[in-house]
Design an enzyme around this catalytic site. Structure first.
Site, short mmCIF file in Angstrom:
data_model
loop_
_atom_site.label_atom_id
_atom_site.label_comp_id
_atom_site.label_asym_id
_atom_site.label_seq_id
_atom_site.Cartn_x
_atom_site.Cartn_y
_atom_site.Cartn_z
CD GLU A 1 -1.40 4.28 3.75
OE1 GLU A 1 -2.48 4.80 4.05
OE2 GLU A 1 -1.30 3.33 2.94
CB CYS B 1 -5.91 -0.74 5.72
SG CYS B 1 -4.23 -1.37 5.47
CG HIS C 1 -1.87 -1.14 1.26
ND1 HIS C 1 -2.86 -1.23 2.22
CD2 HIS C 1 -2.03 -2.22 0.47
CE1 HIS C 1 -3.57 -2.32 2.02
NE2 HIS C 1 -3.09 -2.94 0.95
CB CYS D 1 -1.27 1.14 6.30
SG CYS D 1 -1.07 0.40 4.66
#
Length: 157
Positions: A61, A88, A59, A91
């Protein structure tokens, strides 16, 4: 001697969020972008965008945090992470393990859910509340309308 005015906190936040938005544009169908800022210098020192086509855990991040670590900058105090969407749980856990002091995001998980994005139904604030990993200030809704537009557009394509 004249001095230039210091930009306000909101103007700085918007500037850094715009940098995250620009990174998100690398993958318009998954517009998750993130930058990490060293608050002491005001400089963006790492960044990333969603690369989950190569690895489902990459992701925006996570890519930004890996960029930070690869540069050897992960142990600095006063780091802030700006991301186009609320992280999420995976992350957010990585943000906390990395001792990022501040998280600033645009779009909320609730908005993503309402617009058809699959999201684990655990908010960043919930992960923080259950974590013994220290403190992290969460600032939601920076350039929210611009970030929301990225995700709405991505659903149309």
């Amino acid at each position: 001697m004249t001095t230039s005015p210091t930009p306000s906190r909101s103007a700085l936040d918007e500037s850094y969020m715009r940098a995250a938005i620009e990174l998100a544009r690398h993958v318009p169908q998954l517009p998750f972008g993130a930058v990490i800022v060293d608050r002491s210098s005001g400089k963006i020192i790492a960044g990333g965008f969603n690369q989950s086509a190569m690895n489902p855990t990459w992701h925006g991040e996570i890519v930004a945090l890996n960029d930070l670590a690869q540069r050897g900058l992960h142990d600095r105090p006063s780091l802030a992470l700006y991301t186009t969407a609320e992280p999420c749980p995976m992350c957010m856990g990585a943000i906390l393990w990395s001792q990022i002091e501040e998280l600033i995001y645009g779009t909320s998980i609730r908005f993503l859910q309402q617009t058809g994005w699959r999201q684990i139904d655990i908010l960043a604030s919930e992960v923080l509340a259950r974590s013994p990993l220290g403190k992290c200030t969460i600032v939601p809704g920076v350039l929210e309308e611009e970030c929301n537009a990225l995700f709405v557009e991505a659903r149309r394509t």
